[in-house]
Design a protein around this motif. Sequence first.
Motif, PDB file in Angstrom:
ATOM      1  N   PHE A 179       4.564   1.440  -5.369  1.00  0.00           N
ATOM      2  CA  PHE A 179       4.789   1.020  -4.663  1.00  0.00           C
ATOM      3  C   PHE A 179       5.292   1.872  -3.728  1.00  0.00           C
ATOM      4  O   PHE A 179       5.052   3.756  -3.408  1.00  0.00           O
ATOM      5  CB  PHE A 179       6.679   0.959  -5.519  1.00  0.00           C
ATOM      6  N   ASP A 180       4.608   1.880  -2.060  1.00  0.00           N
ATOM      7  CA  ASP A 180       4.302   2.738  -1.414  1.00  0.00           C
ATOM      8  C   ASP A 180       5.117   2.628  -0.053  1.00  0.00           C
ATOM      9  O   ASP A 180       4.784   2.446   1.389  1.00  0.00           O
ATOM     10  CB  ASP A 180       3.278   1.931  -0.546  1.00  0.00           C
ATOM     11  N   GLY A 181       7.013   2.483  -0.396  1.00  0.00           N
ATOM     12  CA  GLY A 181       7.700   2.688   0.636  1.00  0.00           C
ATOM     13  C   GLY A 181       7.434   3.478   1.600  1.00  0.00           C
ATOM     14  O   GLY A 181       8.175   3.491   2.502  1.00  0.00           O
ATOM     15  N   SER A 182       7.500   5.065   1.485  1.00  0.00           N
ATOM     16  CA  SER A 182       7.228   6.096   2.091  1.00  0.00           C
ATOM     17  C   SER A 182       6.358   6.110   3.072  1.00  0.00           C
ATOM     18  O   SER A 182       5.967   7.134   3.795  1.00  0.00           O
ATOM     19  CB  SER A 182       6.940   7.507   1.251  1.00  0.00           C
ATOM     20  N   ASN A 183       5.174   4.911   2.984  1.00  0.00           N
ATOM     21  CA  ASN A 183       4.097   4.717   3.677  1.00  0.00           C
ATOM     22  C   ASN A 183       4.591   3.492   4.842  1.00  0.00           C
ATOM     23  O   ASN A 183       4.393   2.949   5.201  1.00  0.00           O
ATOM     24  CB  ASN A 183       2.654   4.087   2.768  1.00  0.00           C
ATOM     25  N   GLU A 184       5.004   4.911   5.550  1.00  0.00           N
ATOM     26  CA  GLU A 184       5.636   3.791   7.232  1.00  0.00           C
ATOM     27  C   GLU A 184       4.207   3.157   8.064  1.00  0.00           C
ATOM     28  O   GLU A 184       4.948   1.689   8.309  1.00  0.00           O
ATOM     29  CB  GLU A 184       6.478   4.460   8.261  1.00  0.00           C
ATOM     30  N   SER A 185       3.260   3.517   7.779  1.00  0.00           N
ATOM     31  CA  SER A 185       2.245   2.678   8.654  1.00  0.00           C
ATOM     32  C   SER A 185       1.129   1.193   7.982  1.00  0.00           C
ATOM     33  O   SER A 185       0.382   0.808   8.698  1.00  0.00           O
ATOM     34  CB  SER A 185       1.273   4.187   8.912  1.00  0.00           C
ATOM     35  N   ALA A 186       1.845   1.671   6.750  1.00  0.00           N
ATOM     36  CA  ALA A 186       1.355   0.341   6.175  1.00  0.00           C
ATOM     37  C   ALA A 186       1.945  -1.013   6.633  1.00  0.00           C
ATOM     38  O   ALA A 186       3.657  -0.885   6.787  1.00  0.00           O
ATOM     39  CB  ALA A 186       1.624   0.164   4.530  1.00  0.00           C
ATOM     40  N   SER A 187       1.041  -2.012   6.493  1.00  0.00           N
ATOM     41  CA  SER A 187       1.578  -3.075   7.169  1.00  0.00           C
ATOM     42  C   SER A 187       1.162  -4.536   6.261  1.00  0.00           C
ATOM     43  O   SER A 187       1.510  -5.075   6.047  1.00  0.00           O
ATOM     44  CB  SER A 187       1.132  -3.529   8.951  1.00  0.00           C
ATOM     45  N   GLY A 188      -0.065  -3.946   5.565  1.00  0.00           N
ATOM     46  CA  GLY A 188      -0.778  -5.004   4.392  1.00  0.00           C
ATOM     47  C   GLY A 188       0.632  -5.788   3.731  1.00  0.00           C
ATOM     48  O   GLY A 188       1.278  -4.374   3.371  1.00  0.00           O
ATOM     49  N   PRO A 189       0.180  -6.345   2.990  1.00  0.00           N
ATOM     50  CA  PRO A 189       0.444  -6.893   1.628  1.00  0.00           C
ATOM     51  C   PRO A 189       0.510  -5.384   0.798  1.00  0.00           C
ATOM     52  O   PRO A 189       0.128  -5.201   0.192  1.00  0.00           O
ATOM     53  CB  PRO A 189      -0.131  -7.807   1.179  1.00  0.00           C
ATOM     54  N   ASP A 210       7.558 -10.429   3.692  1.00  0.00           N
ATOM     55  CA  ASP A 210       8.552  -9.375   5.000  1.00  0.00           C
ATOM     56  C   ASP A 210       8.529  -8.557   4.500  1.00  0.00           C
ATOM     57  O   ASP A 210       9.081  -7.746   3.333  1.00  0.00           O
ATOM     58  CB  ASP A 210      10.260 -10.517   5.275  1.00  0.00           C
ATOM     59  N   TRP A 211       6.791  -7.733   4.074  1.00  0.00           N
ATOM     60  CA  TRP A 211       6.758  -6.669   3.993  1.00  0.00           C
ATOM     61  C   TRP A 211       7.262  -5.613   4.140  1.00  0.00           C
ATOM     62  O   TRP A 211       7.368  -4.513   3.263  1.00  0.00           O
ATOM     63  CB  TRP A 211       5.200  -6.501   3.413  1.00  0.00           C
ATOM     64  N   VAL A 212       7.655  -4.866   4.952  1.00  0.00           N
ATOM     65  CA  VAL A 212       8.642  -4.849   6.272  1.00  0.00           C
ATOM     66  C   VAL A 212       9.521  -3.960   5.456  1.00  0.00           C
ATOM     67  O   VAL A 212      10.454  -3.132   5.070  1.00  0.00           O
ATOM     68  CB  VAL A 212       9.060  -4.401   7.328  1.00  0.00           C
ATOM     69  N   ALA A 213      10.598  -5.446   5.290  1.00  0.00           N
ATOM     70  CA  ALA A 213      11.886  -5.195   4.327  1.00  0.00           C
ATOM     71  C   ALA A 213      11.491  -4.527   2.825  1.00  0.00           C
ATOM     72  O   ALA A 213      12.404  -3.948   2.032  1.00  0.00           O
ATOM     73  CB  ALA A 213      12.581  -6.663   4.769  1.00  0.00           C
ATOM     74  N   ILE A 214      10.653  -5.116   2.364  1.00  0.00           N
ATOM     75  CA  ILE A 214      10.284  -4.838   0.731  1.00  0.00           C
ATOM     76  C   ILE A 214      10.007  -3.688   0.746  1.00  0.00           C
ATOM     77  O   ILE A 214      10.239  -2.709  -0.241  1.00  0.00           O
ATOM     78  CB  ILE A 214       8.835  -5.937   0.591  1.00  0.00           C
TER      79      ILE A 214
END
Length: 798
Positions: A179-189, A210-214
């Motif tokens: 779970f990479d919720g702390s990585n704000e720059s991540a945009s992929g799945p 909606d990976w941003v919401a996830i």
Amino acid sequence: MFKFLKGVVAGSGTGLKDLPYNIGDPYPSAWGSWNHFRGTSKDDGSPVSIFALSGNSAQDGHLAAGRNGVKRLRTVRHPNILSFLHSTEVETHDGTTSKVTIYIVTEPVMPLSDKIKELGLKATQRDEYFALGLHQIAKAVSFLNNDCKLVHGNVCLASVVVTPTLDWKLHAFDVLSEFDGSNESASGPMLPFEWLVGTQYKPMEMVKSDWVAIRKSPPWAIDSWGLGCLIYELFSGSKLGKTEELRNTVGIPKSLLPDYQRLLSSMPSRRLNTSKLLENGEYFQNKLVDTIHFMDILNLKDSVEKDTFFRKLPNVAEQLPREIVLKKLLPLLASSLEFGSAVAPALTALLKMGSWLSTDDFSVKVLPTIVKLFASNDRAIRVSLLQHVDQFGESMSGQIVDEQVYPHVATGFADTSAFLRELTLKSMLVLAPKLSQRTLSGSLLKYLSKLQVDEEPAIRTNTTILLGNIATYLNEGTRKRVLINAFTVRALRDTFPPARGAGIVALCATSSTYDDTEIATRILPNIVVLTIDQDSEVRSKAFQAVEQFLQILKQNYEKTNAGETGATGGASTMPETAGLIGWAMSSLTLKGKPLEQAPLASSSSAPSLAAAASNAASTATEAPSVKASHHTRSNSDFTEPPAPPSPTSTDGWGDIDNGISEGHDSDKDGWGDLEPLDEPKPSPALSNIQAAQKRPVSQPSRPAATSSRAKLSTAKAAAKAEDDDLWGSIAAPPPATTSRPLNLKKTVQADDEDPWAAIAAPPPTTRAKPLSSGRGRAAKPAAPKLGAQRINRTSSGM
């Protein structure tokens, strides 16, 4: 041709042909594209599960996901996650096409859906088992989400398997990712292999990708939704077809419904954390879950909690699903006993559960634990084992009993606790038939010879009963050397009436062991005198025994006159002699209940004797005040019951060679050839018992004569100088040069003081002449003054 790929599975195997497991039949269902097979180890044949995933090329997306699952399964360890054992990857070529297969070997499991159908649980038992399983899966999911910050991504019925002990375990880690919720720059799945998950199992944010919401949601949001899908599939009894079906809550238990709705919240941030689900006390607190949970944390409980729990466990187990008790609870209980975390009452629960198993399963799942427990130093465990030996003794082989069990049990013969000594004695009724002749003659009989002069009257009585029961397992030479001396010289002269009665019954039950000469010269003289015993039960048994043995002699006499040849024993014509086995079993195992079978010719008197012996057993352990009254009575009434001296003992008639010993050389040494066991010096009470059993008993007489007889007994004991008597001292006559003067004096005094001495059987004439010629007084009536002078002279000389 096999080609083995390396990478994530490098070093885990060298190919299918060298895979140390055999692949068996497949299960009808498995998760995703995997096939689930039964398997066995080539080394020891132990069962395993083998999962296989095939693809057309090394770049196949399913194979990439499979490799991810192998890597995750190897690195993530938890009690509720499937245990990894081995893996390998194989590529095969068939012409122009190639095929790659990944193999994963794990602990033996089967799909949950198949196990539910197999168990067929209904109503409350089904709900209790589902609660136990959901509790285990919730712990596994909570571990991944909260402790490892991992997202499983596909929690459902197909991703759960069941072990042989009915534990639920989570697997299907192909989609598992960090779970990479702390990585704000991540945009992929966030879940590269989320396309493997069926749409019906995806929450709305995953359906919309909606990976941003996830990433902004809690780590448990996706798996909480999946856990809700698992709950629906469990209680609906069918797989989830589409997301809308989750609104059907008819089958969901009311106590679980609020949490179920929170798990499936449309807003990810409001979904229930799986760790909070475990706190649902109303749903997860039932008998099955509480029992298993207590066993899991048994080491953290104090002795009072353990004792209370295990005393209630047998009744609780009756109410739990039988299959779960045998496959889940029983192994936990056996393990806790074996490693010392359980207390003695747990053995009762173990044996009760074991009684529900087949004989073969009992020998495999329960018996090894019981055998190990015999080596325990916990006295409570030892007592519990001996109390229940009849429940498992028959299942043990003779080799196990002789080599592993008996050496530990035998320590109880010399225990300071009379209760433990008696339990050890009673256990021999079950264990003795499985002992070797070497152990029977070289060890057990030595212990029994000590117990026959034990200070507890119940133990002395039960020792005689046990000897009568195990007589058939002794070889002929040992029976000739032991039985008559044990039953006549000791049992029939015991101060405790039930012990004398047991001696009579034992003689009758073993009548086939004795020939006519032994019956006429060694048995009948000792039984006849008990026909005037002060105890009515003993008198009754004595009369019946006399009739039985006389009938045996009469039948053999008639056969001899008719020219017939046959066995001299009379057991075949006296069916009553077979009754001792039943009588002794009741005495040893029914704890005071009267016997239903008749040990002797008359069935009416058997229950009272059995009850007397049973009461004696309870007296020694449960009623000290009653036991004291028995001792008081024995000192006043039973110390001197009339009985003639044994023809073969060293006191009384033992110095007279009656000519019958020539045909029984084995009787000459009695038990003298058995090496005595090293034991401390007997207590004064024990010495009194031994002295009473060694001397001929007569009616109470004048105080002066009693004093003289006591001096004579003391002088005789000093002359022998024996520290450990066993039964050797009463087995055969000593040389005539040392015993004749002493025994002759006792006979003369008995003529003077005992009215029964005048009608005692005279010694054989062939041996009486040298005796009378040496003293010149054989034909004269014994004078009181002369007898007293001899006693005084002997005492002063000693």
